[in-house]
Enzyme design. Sequence first.
Site, PDB file in Angstrom:
ATOM      1  CB  CYS A 187      -2.855   4.868   6.477  1.00  0.00           C
ATOM      2  SG  CYS A 187      -4.135   3.779   6.999  1.00  0.00           S
ATOM      3  CB  CYS A 221     -10.580  -8.591  19.662  1.00  0.00           C
ATOM      4  SG  CYS A 221     -11.207  -7.425  20.853  1.00  0.00           S
ATOM      5  CE1 TYR A 260     -19.477  -7.565  28.562  1.00  0.00           C
ATOM      6  CE2 TYR A 260     -18.980  -9.732  29.040  1.00  0.00           C
ATOM      7  CZ  TYR A 260     -19.187  -8.792  29.332  1.00  0.00           C
ATOM      8  OH  TYR A 260     -18.690  -8.176  30.720  1.00  0.00           O
ATOM      9  CD  GLU A 262     -24.484  -6.629  22.963  1.00  0.00           C
ATOM     10  OE1 GLU A 262     -23.938  -5.474  23.153  1.00  0.00           O
ATOM     11  OE2 GLU A 262     -23.567  -7.667  23.118  1.00  0.00           O
ATOM     12  CB  CYS A 320      -0.881  -0.042   1.333  1.00  0.00           C
ATOM     13  SG  CYS A 320      -1.911   1.236   1.403  1.00  0.00           S
TER      14      CYS A 320
END
Length: 421
Positions: free
Chosen positions: A81, A376, A281, A305, A73
């Site tokens: 970026c 994550c 969640y 949630e 890129c």
Amino acid sequence: MPVEPTQLIELDVERVANGGWCVARHEGRVVFVRHALPGERVLAEVTDETTRFLRADAVEILESSPDRVTPPCPFAGPGRCGGCDWQHATLAAQRRYKAEIVAEQFQRLAGVEVKVDVEEVPGAPKGLGWRTRVQFAVTPDGHPGLRRHRSHEIEPVDACLIAHPEVERPGVERHNWRGASGVEAIASSTGERAVVVTPKGHRTVAVPELGADAYVLVDEGRGHVRAVRGRTALTERVGSRDFRVTGSGFWQIHPGTAAVLLDAVLEFAAVRPGDWALDLYCGVGLFAAGLAEAAGPEGAVLGIESDARAVQDARHNLRDLPQARVERGRVEDTLDRLGVERADVVVVDPPRTGLGREVVGRVAGLDASRVVYVSCDPATLARDVAWFADQGYPLVDLRAFDAFPMTHHIETVALLVKDAT
């Protein structure tokens, strides 16, 4: 001796660190440096200084690693970026680095030795063209772009190489969005496209003629999305089941990740017919649906949630599974409100901040045989795993997935089993 920002220093790069950094040392001080690779010697520009360490960007490679490649890129690199961390490394090296990060975080934060292979997720040839949801920031004069690393400054781009081809088709980057603070381009697994515009204050945004058909939505804040063109929701498909996702609602952004994570969760959860399972969640109900199908009509699944739109979507998505229900609220408050004191299996998929000590204690108190933890962020996962171990739920298995190629992000699924001793 203090180092002035923008000063150039030579560094011998030692190892990778969480967050897309590598670690080096300068005059005895730790330096977190980007755009470098372990084993390299680089000339780096200092970008920030704290009392404990420096941050820097490698601006010249004096001795390169065999893992180094030319970033595909043109917007990647120092001061550009901030969306990608590892475009200058081979995919094999990226996955090796991510495995090292997981191992380091678990050793340092949980005192646990883990060895994990970071698995490729289908649907990202050469690590590009996978991101099905891209949020563009907008400059004051209306030009879309992506934010620079640790900055509010916007890098104007005319294309994003990690964006899915269907995300690029409407041509968001090629239009002016004056009056907007952000524009998100979305492509669903069923072929639908959407452009979600977030106005700046109460300003009106003139939507340009797009290069391909797409729903056009306006995010009015506080959970309200208005359709200017088309519908407010897209349909995602995993296996034979469809899921409604409204606007910018939560869904995995790699086209193969939802199916891969669902399979991993169901394997670890090992739900049997008649089981009582919790999906905490739960988002729009991806895992809850799989758990409910496994538990069967004689079992039961409760999803919790906090996001109102996600709850509405989850209830819609689970409407054919009477053994599943979804409640809105904070996890610990909702468990208390409903008087939930036990479960056979618990699945948790918290935000990046993790569960925290209070929720870990509440989940451990449910006396489930298994807890499946989707994360994550390996740092908060490792921290919470240590707390679970203290509560009698040691780590038994761990899988890791390269759901975000070219970036430092990683998805992990951990299995914690109640210690019978």
